[in-house]
Design an enzyme around this catalytic site. Structure first.
Site, PDB file in Angstrom:
ATOM      1  N   CYS A   1      -0.802   6.525   3.304  1.00 28.90           N
ATOM      2  CA  CYS A   1       0.535   7.040   2.983  1.00 28.90           C
ATOM      3  C   CYS A   1       0.453   8.050   1.845  1.00 28.90           C
ATOM      4  O   CYS A   1       1.108   9.085   1.886  1.00 28.90           O
ATOM      5  CB  CYS A   1       1.488   5.905   2.620  1.00 28.90           C
ATOM      6  SG  CYS A   1       2.470   5.289   4.020  1.00 28.90           S
TER       7      CYS A   1
ATOM      8  N   ARG B   1      -4.467   1.232   3.763  1.00 27.59           N
ATOM      9  CA  ARG B   1      -3.200   1.645   4.362  1.00 27.59           C
ATOM     10  C   ARG B   1      -2.342   2.394   3.342  1.00 27.59           C
ATOM     11  O   ARG B   1      -1.703   3.402   3.668  1.00 27.59           O
ATOM     12  CB  ARG B   1      -2.463   0.399   4.886  1.00 27.59           C
ATOM     13  CG  ARG B   1      -1.187   0.713   5.615  1.00 27.59           C
ATOM     14  CD  ARG B   1      -1.471   1.530   6.875  1.00 27.59           C
ATOM     15  NE  ARG B   1      -0.242   2.087   7.437  1.00 27.59           N
ATOM     16  CZ  ARG B   1       0.341   3.205   7.005  1.00 27.59           C
ATOM     17  NH1 ARG B   1      -0.189   3.892   5.992  1.00 27.59           N
ATOM     18  NH2 ARG B   1       1.433   3.645   7.577  1.00 27.59           N
TER      19      ARG B   1
ATOM     20  N   CYS C   1     -19.988 -24.101  -0.682  1.00 34.86           N
ATOM     21  CA  CYS C   1     -18.903 -24.653  -1.497  1.00 34.86           C
ATOM     22  C   CYS C   1     -17.622 -24.834  -0.691  1.00 34.86           C
ATOM     23  O   CYS C   1     -16.874 -25.772  -0.914  1.00 34.86           O
ATOM     24  CB  CYS C   1     -18.599 -23.754  -2.693  1.00 34.86           C
ATOM     25  SG  CYS C   1     -19.939 -23.668  -3.900  1.00 34.86           S
TER      26      CYS C   1
ATOM     27  N   CYS D   1      11.017   6.025   2.301  1.00 41.57           N
ATOM     28  CA  CYS D   1      10.767   5.786   3.725  1.00 41.57           C
ATOM     29  C   CYS D   1      10.955   4.311   4.080  1.00 41.57           C
ATOM     30  O   CYS D   1      11.661   3.980   5.017  1.00 41.57           O
ATOM     31  CB  CYS D   1       9.350   6.221   4.106  1.00 41.57           C
ATOM     32  SG  CYS D   1       9.215   7.997   4.418  1.00 41.57           S
TER      33      CYS D   1
END
Lengths: 258, 140
Positions: free
Chosen positions: A219, A215, A77, A177
Protein backbone atom coordinates in the site's frame (compact mmCIF):
# COMPACT_ATOMS: atom_id res chain seq x y z
CA UNK A 1 -59.79 -14.79 20.17
CA UNK A 2 -57.81 -12.11 18.36
CA UNK A 3 -58.65 -10.93 14.90
CA UNK A 4 -56.45 -11.92 11.98
CA UNK A 5 -55.36 -8.34 11.19
CA UNK A 6 -54.21 -7.86 14.78
CA UNK A 7 -52.12 -11.04 14.62
CA UNK A 8 -50.65 -10.04 11.26
CA UNK A 9 -49.72 -6.57 12.43
CA UNK A 10 -48.26 -7.90 15.70
CA UNK A 11 -46.23 -10.36 13.64
CA UNK A 12 -45.03 -7.60 11.33
CA UNK A 13 -44.04 -5.50 14.33
CA UNK A 14 -42.10 -8.42 15.81
CA UNK A 15 -40.26 -9.00 12.53
CA UNK A 16 -39.47 -5.31 12.32
CA UNK A 17 -38.18 -5.18 15.91
CA UNK A 18 -35.99 -8.24 15.50
CA UNK A 19 -34.54 -6.91 12.24
CA UNK A 20 -33.97 -3.53 13.81
CA UNK A 21 -32.29 -5.04 16.87
CA UNK A 22 -30.03 -7.17 14.67
CA UNK A 23 -29.08 -4.12 12.64
CA UNK A 24 -28.12 -2.35 15.88
CA UNK A 25 -25.93 -5.17 17.10
CA UNK A 26 -24.51 -6.41 13.78
CA UNK A 27 -20.75 -5.95 13.59
CA UNK A 28 -20.05 -3.60 10.69
CA UNK A 29 -16.54 -5.02 10.39
CA UNK A 30 -15.92 -7.29 7.44
CA UNK A 31 -13.00 -9.54 6.73
CA UNK A 32 -11.45 -9.25 3.28
CA UNK A 33 -12.65 -12.84 2.91
CA UNK A 34 -16.21 -11.54 2.66
CA UNK A 35 -15.26 -9.28 -0.26
CA UNK A 36 -13.92 -12.18 -2.32
CA UNK A 37 -15.74 -14.24 -4.92
CA UNK A 38 -16.89 -17.79 -4.27
CA UNK A 39 -13.89 -19.41 -5.95
CA UNK A 40 -11.30 -17.57 -3.82
CA UNK A 41 -13.28 -18.26 -0.66
CA UNK A 42 -13.38 -21.93 -1.62
CA UNK A 43 -9.61 -21.86 -2.21
CA UNK A 44 -9.04 -20.51 1.29
CA UNK A 45 -11.51 -22.89 2.92
CA UNK A 46 -10.14 -26.08 1.40
CA UNK A 47 -6.78 -27.01 2.91
CA UNK A 48 -5.95 -29.13 -0.13
CA UNK A 49 -6.51 -26.12 -2.43
CA UNK A 50 -5.15 -23.35 -0.20
CA UNK A 51 -1.58 -22.66 -1.38
CA UNK A 52 -0.81 -21.22 2.05
CA UNK A 53 -0.89 -24.76 3.39
CA UNK A 54 2.37 -25.45 1.51
CA UNK A 55 4.02 -22.84 3.73
CA UNK A 56 2.30 -24.30 6.79
CA UNK A 57 3.77 -27.68 5.85
CA UNK A 58 7.19 -26.19 5.41
CA UNK A 59 6.83 -24.47 8.78
CA UNK A 60 5.87 -27.78 10.39
CA UNK A 61 9.08 -29.34 9.09
CA UNK A 62 11.16 -26.37 10.28
CA UNK A 63 9.46 -26.55 13.68
CA UNK A 64 10.83 -30.05 14.15
CA UNK A 65 14.33 -29.35 12.81
CA UNK A 66 17.21 -28.97 15.26
CA UNK A 67 18.83 -25.57 14.84
CA UNK A 68 21.79 -23.61 16.12
CA UNK A 69 24.57 -24.35 18.58
CA UNK A 70 22.06 -25.59 21.17
CA UNK A 71 20.85 -28.26 18.75
CA UNK A 72 17.27 -27.68 19.81
CA UNK A 73 14.12 -27.74 17.73
CA UNK A 74 11.11 -25.51 18.39
CA UNK A 75 9.16 -28.74 18.94
CA UNK A 76 11.47 -29.77 21.78
CA UNK A 77 9.82 -27.09 23.92
CA UNK A 78 6.52 -26.58 22.08
CA UNK A 79 5.44 -30.05 20.96
CA UNK A 80 2.43 -30.85 18.86
CA UNK A 81 0.15 -29.05 16.46
CA UNK A 82 -1.71 -27.10 19.15
CA UNK A 83 1.13 -25.90 21.37
CA UNK A 84 0.90 -22.45 19.79
CA UNK A 85 -2.91 -22.24 19.57
CA UNK A 86 -4.06 -18.68 20.18
CA UNK A 87 -0.56 -17.21 20.11
CA UNK A 88 -0.80 -15.50 16.72
CA UNK A 89 -4.13 -13.99 17.78
CA UNK A 90 -2.43 -12.00 20.54
CA UNK A 91 0.66 -10.67 18.74
CA UNK A 92 2.29 -8.14 18.59
CA UNK A 93 2.89 -8.25 22.34
CA UNK A 94 4.94 -6.03 24.65
CA UNK A 95 8.56 -7.04 24.91
CA UNK A 96 10.02 -6.02 28.24
CA UNK A 97 13.61 -6.55 27.04
CA UNK A 98 13.37 -3.87 24.37
CA UNK A 99 10.48 -1.87 25.84
CA UNK A 100 8.51 -2.03 22.61
CA UNK A 101 6.04 -4.28 20.86
CA UNK A 102 7.40 -7.38 19.24
CA UNK A 103 5.60 -9.21 16.44
CA UNK A 104 5.29 -12.92 15.87
CA UNK A 105 8.26 -13.17 13.51
CA UNK A 106 10.45 -11.20 15.87
CA UNK A 107 9.34 -13.46 18.71
CA UNK A 108 10.36 -16.52 16.69
CA UNK A 109 13.76 -14.96 16.12
CA UNK A 110 14.09 -14.22 19.84
CA UNK A 111 13.71 -17.93 20.52
CA UNK A 112 16.18 -18.79 17.78
CA UNK A 113 18.85 -16.54 19.23
CA UNK A 114 18.26 -17.18 22.94
CA UNK A 115 17.15 -20.79 23.02
CA UNK A 116 18.51 -22.38 19.86
CA UNK A 117 21.68 -20.24 19.73
CA UNK A 118 21.02 -19.78 16.02
CA UNK A 119 21.19 -16.81 13.68
CA UNK A 120 17.93 -14.86 13.41
CA UNK A 121 16.00 -15.40 10.19
CA UNK A 122 15.75 -12.45 7.82
CA UNK A 123 12.44 -10.59 7.95
CA UNK A 124 10.06 -11.91 5.28
CA UNK A 125 12.40 -14.81 4.51
CA UNK A 126 10.75 -17.97 3.27
CA UNK A 127 11.62 -19.79 6.50
CA UNK A 128 10.30 -17.11 8.83
CA UNK A 129 7.08 -16.76 6.85
CA UNK A 130 6.66 -20.56 6.87
CA UNK A 131 7.17 -20.78 10.64
CA UNK A 132 4.74 -17.88 11.14
CA UNK A 133 2.17 -19.64 8.92
CA UNK A 134 2.55 -22.85 10.92
CA UNK A 135 2.04 -20.95 14.17
CA UNK A 136 -0.83 -18.77 12.90
CA UNK A 137 -2.67 -21.78 11.45
CA UNK A 138 -3.05 -23.02 15.02
CA UNK A 139 -5.17 -19.95 15.84
CA UNK A 140 -7.57 -20.37 12.94
CA UNK A 141 -11.12 -19.69 14.09
CA UNK A 142 -10.02 -18.04 17.32
CA UNK A 143 -10.91 -14.42 18.03
CA UNK A 144 -8.21 -11.81 17.59
CA UNK A 145 -7.26 -10.98 21.17
CA UNK A 146 -4.62 -8.26 21.51
CA UNK A 147 -3.17 -8.17 25.02
CA UNK A 148 -4.79 -5.70 27.37
CA UNK A 149 -1.38 -4.36 28.36
CA UNK A 150 -1.23 -0.69 29.33
CA UNK A 151 2.39 -0.59 28.16
CA UNK A 152 1.11 -1.22 24.63
CA UNK A 153 -1.34 1.68 24.66
CA UNK A 154 1.04 4.39 23.43
CA UNK A 155 2.09 2.15 20.55
CA UNK A 156 -1.53 1.44 19.59
CA UNK A 157 -2.11 5.19 19.60
CA UNK A 158 0.92 5.93 17.46
CA UNK A 159 -0.21 3.15 15.11
CA UNK A 160 -3.57 4.81 14.76
CA UNK A 161 -1.90 8.16 14.09
CA UNK A 162 0.15 6.53 11.31
CA UNK A 163 -3.03 4.97 9.95
CA UNK A 164 -4.55 8.43 9.65
CA UNK A 165 -1.45 10.22 8.37
CA UNK A 166 -1.40 11.25 4.73
CA UNK A 167 1.71 10.03 3.01
CA UNK A 168 3.48 9.83 -0.29
CA UNK A 169 3.23 11.67 -3.56
CA UNK A 170 -0.46 10.70 -3.75
CA UNK A 171 -1.02 12.24 -0.30
CA UNK A 172 -3.30 9.46 0.97
CA UNK A 173 -3.78 7.93 4.39
CA UNK A 174 -4.63 4.31 5.10
CA UNK A 175 -7.87 5.49 6.72
CA UNK A 176 -9.05 7.37 3.65
CA UNK A 177 -9.32 4.13 1.71
CA UNK A 178 -9.87 1.44 4.33
CA UNK A 179 -12.16 3.36 6.70
CA UNK A 180 -13.80 6.04 4.57
CA UNK A 181 -14.01 4.23 1.23
CA UNK A 182 -14.02 0.54 2.17
CA UNK A 183 -16.44 -1.37 -0.03
CA UNK A 184 -15.85 1.06 -2.91
CA UNK A 185 -14.01 0.05 -6.03
CA UNK A 186 -10.47 1.18 -6.70
CA UNK A 187 -10.31 0.35 -10.40
CA UNK A 188 -11.41 -3.30 -10.43
CA UNK A 189 -10.71 -4.11 -6.79
CA UNK A 190 -13.10 -3.78 -3.87
CA UNK A 191 -11.33 -1.87 -1.12
CA UNK A 192 -11.31 -4.07 1.99
CA UNK A 193 -11.58 -2.72 5.52
CA UNK A 194 -8.05 -3.91 6.09
CA UNK A 195 -8.47 -6.28 9.01
CA UNK A 196 -5.44 -8.51 9.62
CA UNK A 197 -7.46 -11.70 10.05
CA UNK A 198 -5.63 -13.93 7.60
CA UNK A 199 -1.92 -13.28 8.06
CA UNK A 200 0.34 -14.59 6.86
CA UNK A 201 -1.70 -14.65 3.64
CA UNK A 202 -1.26 -16.29 0.28
CA UNK A 203 -1.70 -13.37 -2.10
CA UNK A 204 -2.33 -14.23 -5.73
CA UNK A 205 -0.52 -11.05 -6.75
CA UNK A 206 2.58 -12.35 -4.93
CA UNK A 207 2.19 -16.01 -5.84
CA UNK A 208 3.50 -16.51 -2.33
CA UNK A 209 2.70 -16.23 1.35
CA UNK A 210 3.69 -12.98 3.02
CA UNK A 211 3.29 -11.07 6.25
CA UNK A 212 1.12 -8.11 7.13
CA UNK A 213 4.23 -5.94 6.83
CA UNK A 214 4.68 -6.99 3.24
CA UNK A 215 1.04 -6.09 2.60
CA UNK A 216 1.45 -2.69 4.29
CA UNK A 217 4.50 -2.12 2.14
CA UNK A 218 2.43 -2.74 -0.99
CA UNK A 219 0.00 0.00 0.00
CA UNK A 220 2.81 2.41 0.84
CA UNK A 221 4.39 1.79 -2.55
CA UNK A 222 1.00 2.37 -4.16
CA UNK A 223 0.72 5.70 -2.33
CA UNK A 224 4.23 6.45 -3.59
CA UNK A 225 5.45 6.73 -0.01
CA UNK A 226 8.76 5.48 1.31
CA UNK A 227 8.15 2.06 2.91
CA UNK A 228 9.34 1.56 6.47
CA UNK A 229 12.19 -0.80 7.25
CA UNK A 230 10.92 -4.29 8.03
CA UNK A 231 11.89 -4.21 11.68
CA UNK A 232 10.80 -0.61 12.25
CA UNK A 233 8.71 0.58 15.16
CA UNK A 234 6.19 1.97 12.67
CA UNK A 235 5.17 -1.43 11.35
CA UNK A 236 4.86 -2.81 14.86
CA UNK A 237 2.65 0.13 15.83
CA UNK A 238 0.49 -0.25 12.72
CA UNK A 239 0.14 -4.00 13.27
CA UNK A 240 -0.80 -3.41 16.86
CA UNK A 241 -3.41 -0.81 15.95
CA UNK A 242 -4.87 -3.07 13.28
CA UNK A 243 -5.10 -6.00 15.68
CA UNK A 244 -6.89 -3.81 18.24
CA UNK A 245 -9.21 -2.55 15.49
CA UNK A 246 -10.02 -6.16 14.59
CA UNK A 247 -10.38 -7.37 18.16
CA UNK A 248 -12.78 -10.29 18.33
CA UNK A 249 -12.77 -11.05 14.61
CA UNK A 250 -11.91 -14.63 13.71
CA UNK A 251 -8.41 -15.62 12.62
CA UNK A 252 -8.29 -17.21 9.17
CA UNK A 253 -4.59 -17.93 8.66
CA UNK A 254 -3.41 -18.80 6.17
CA UNK A 255 -5.82 -16.51 4.32
CA UNK A 256 -6.05 -16.30 0.55
CA UNK A 257 -6.41 -12.88 -1.01
CA UNK A 258 -6.32 -11.54 -4.58
CA UNK B 1 -19.02 39.86 -6.34
CA UNK B 2 -16.33 38.47 -4.21
CA UNK B 3 -13.21 37.68 -6.04
CA UNK B 4 -10.55 36.31 -3.81
CA UNK B 5 -7.19 36.86 -5.31
CA UNK B 6 -4.73 34.45 -3.84
CA UNK B 7 -1.28 34.90 -5.14
CA UNK B 8 0.53 31.68 -4.65
CA UNK B 9 3.74 33.49 -5.09
CA UNK B 10 5.81 31.01 -3.18
CA UNK B 11 8.14 31.05 -6.12
CA UNK B 12 8.63 27.41 -5.55
CA UNK B 13 12.26 26.81 -6.11
CA UNK B 14 11.45 23.26 -7.15
CA UNK B 15 9.88 21.85 -10.25
CA UNK B 16 6.47 23.45 -9.76
CA UNK B 17 5.81 26.92 -11.14
CA UNK B 18 3.73 29.47 -9.27
CA UNK B 19 0.02 29.62 -9.97
CA UNK B 20 -2.45 32.42 -9.42
CA UNK B 21 -5.66 31.20 -7.84
CA UNK B 22 -8.74 33.35 -8.45
CA UNK B 23 -11.75 32.22 -6.43
CA UNK B 24 -11.94 28.48 -7.01
CA UNK B 25 -10.00 28.54 -10.26
CA UNK B 26 -6.60 28.95 -11.84
CA UNK B 27 -7.55 30.95 -14.94
CA UNK B 28 -4.13 30.98 -16.57
CA UNK B 29 -2.50 28.03 -18.31
CA UNK B 30 0.43 26.68 -16.31
CA UNK B 31 2.55 26.68 -19.44
CA UNK B 32 1.12 29.74 -21.13
CA UNK B 33 -0.05 27.43 -23.91
CA UNK B 34 -3.31 25.57 -24.45
CA UNK B 35 -3.19 21.84 -23.80
CA UNK B 36 -3.75 19.02 -26.25
CA UNK B 37 -6.97 17.11 -25.59
CA UNK B 38 -5.86 13.91 -27.33
CA UNK B 39 -2.71 13.70 -25.24
CA UNK B 40 -4.80 14.53 -22.19
CA UNK B 41 -7.11 11.63 -22.84
CA UNK B 42 -4.13 9.28 -22.91
CA UNK B 43 -2.87 10.67 -19.59
CA UNK B 44 -6.28 10.26 -17.96
CA UNK B 45 -6.66 6.68 -19.19
CA UNK B 46 -3.13 5.62 -18.20
CA UNK B 47 -3.17 3.96 -14.79
CA UNK B 48 0.49 4.64 -14.14
CA UNK B 49 0.46 8.27 -15.29
CA UNK B 50 -2.87 9.96 -14.66
CA UNK B 51 -4.22 7.26 -12.33
CA UNK B 52 -7.63 8.93 -12.80
CA UNK B 53 -9.61 5.77 -13.61
CA UNK B 54 -8.55 4.13 -10.38
CA UNK B 55 -11.14 6.36 -8.66
CA UNK B 56 -13.23 7.94 -11.46
CA UNK B 57 -15.34 6.45 -14.21
CA UNK B 58 -15.62 8.25 -17.49
CA UNK B 59 -16.43 7.89 -21.17
CA UNK B 60 -13.76 5.27 -21.88
CA UNK B 61 -15.62 2.30 -23.32
CA UNK B 62 -12.35 0.47 -23.99
CA UNK B 63 -11.18 0.70 -20.37
CA UNK B 64 -12.33 -2.06 -18.04
CA UNK B 65 -12.37 -1.77 -14.24
CA UNK B 66 -12.94 1.92 -13.62
CA UNK B 67 -13.22 3.06 -10.01
CA UNK B 68 -16.31 4.39 -8.27
CA UNK B 69 -14.77 6.42 -5.45
CA UNK B 70 -15.20 9.78 -7.16
CA UNK B 71 -17.66 11.50 -9.52
CA UNK B 72 -17.78 10.40 -13.14
CA UNK B 73 -15.64 12.50 -15.45
CA UNK B 74 -18.50 12.55 -17.96
CA UNK B 75 -19.80 16.10 -18.21
CA UNK B 76 -16.87 17.57 -16.30
CA UNK B 77 -16.38 20.13 -19.07
CA UNK B 78 -19.99 21.26 -18.68
CA UNK B 79 -19.96 21.38 -14.89
CA UNK B 80 -16.76 23.35 -14.52
CA UNK B 81 -14.84 26.05 -16.29
CA UNK B 82 -11.34 25.48 -17.59
CA UNK B 83 -9.87 27.42 -14.67
CA UNK B 84 -11.94 25.48 -12.13
CA UNK B 85 -10.80 22.18 -13.62
CA UNK B 86 -7.19 23.37 -13.56
CA UNK B 87 -7.28 24.10 -9.82
CA UNK B 88 -9.01 20.77 -9.12
CA UNK B 89 -6.28 18.90 -10.96
CA UNK B 90 -3.43 21.00 -9.56
CA UNK B 91 -4.49 20.71 -5.92
CA UNK B 92 -8.07 19.75 -5.10
CA UNK B 93 -7.19 19.93 -1.41
CA UNK B 94 -7.28 23.71 -1.58
CA UNK B 95 -11.04 23.45 -2.06
CA UNK B 96 -11.70 20.41 0.11
CA UNK B 97 -8.97 19.63 2.63
CA UNK B 98 -10.46 16.15 3.21
CA UNK B 99 -10.41 15.15 -0.46
CA UNK B 100 -8.90 11.85 -1.51
CA UNK B 101 -7.86 13.40 -4.81
CA UNK B 102 -4.08 13.60 -5.01
CA UNK B 103 -2.49 16.97 -5.66
CA UNK B 104 -1.25 16.54 -9.22
CA UNK B 105 0.90 19.64 -9.36
CA UNK B 106 2.21 20.26 -5.87
CA UNK B 107 5.40 19.13 -4.22
CA UNK B 108 5.25 21.02 -0.94
CA UNK B 109 3.69 19.75 2.27
CA UNK B 110 3.82 16.06 1.39
CA UNK B 111 5.04 13.48 3.91
CA UNK B 112 7.43 10.60 3.33
CA UNK B 113 7.38 10.72 -0.46
CA UNK B 114 9.20 7.74 -1.98
CA UNK B 115 12.68 8.59 -3.16
CA UNK B 116 11.84 7.95 -6.82
CA UNK B 117 9.12 10.61 -6.69
CA UNK B 118 10.64 13.09 -4.24
CA UNK B 119 10.37 16.71 -5.36
CA UNK B 120 8.39 15.77 -8.45
CA UNK B 121 4.73 16.57 -9.09
CA UNK B 122 2.52 13.70 -10.27
CA UNK B 123 2.00 15.43 -13.63
CA UNK B 124 4.10 18.04 -15.40
CA UNK B 125 2.63 21.47 -16.16
CA UNK B 126 2.19 20.43 -19.79
CA UNK B 127 0.41 17.21 -18.77
CA UNK B 128 -1.94 19.17 -16.49
CA UNK B 129 -2.81 21.43 -19.42
CA UNK B 130 -3.41 18.41 -21.67
CA UNK B 131 -5.72 16.86 -19.05
CA UNK B 132 -7.63 20.12 -18.60
CA UNK B 133 -8.03 20.46 -22.38
CA UNK B 134 -9.38 16.91 -22.51
CA UNK B 135 -11.76 17.36 -19.58
CA UNK B 136 -13.15 20.49 -21.28
CA UNK B 137 -14.25 18.28 -24.21
CA UNK B 138 -16.41 16.15 -21.85
CA UNK B 139 -19.62 18.15 -22.24
CA UNK B 140 -22.06 15.36 -21.45
Amino acid sequence: MRSLPAIVSAGALAVFLVTWAMAQTADPRRSGYQEMGASLRAMQDDDSANPGMLWVGEGRALWARREGAAGKACADCHAGETAMAGVAARYPAFDAATNRPIDLGQRVNRCRVEQQKAEPLAPESRELVALSAFIARQSRGQPIAPPDDPRLRPFVESGEALWRQRQGQLNLSCAQCHDDNAGGRLAGATIPQGHPTGYPIYRLEWQAVGSLKRRLRNCLVGMRAEPYAYDSAEYAALELYLMSRARGMAMEAPGVRP
Amino acid sequence: MRVVLLLVALLLSGPVSAQTVVGDAIPQSLTGEPGDAARGRAVVANRQVGLCLLCHTGPFPEERFQGNLAPSLSGAGARWSEGQLRLRVVDAGRLNPATIMPPYYRTEGLERVARAFAGKPILSAAQVEDVVAFLMTLKE
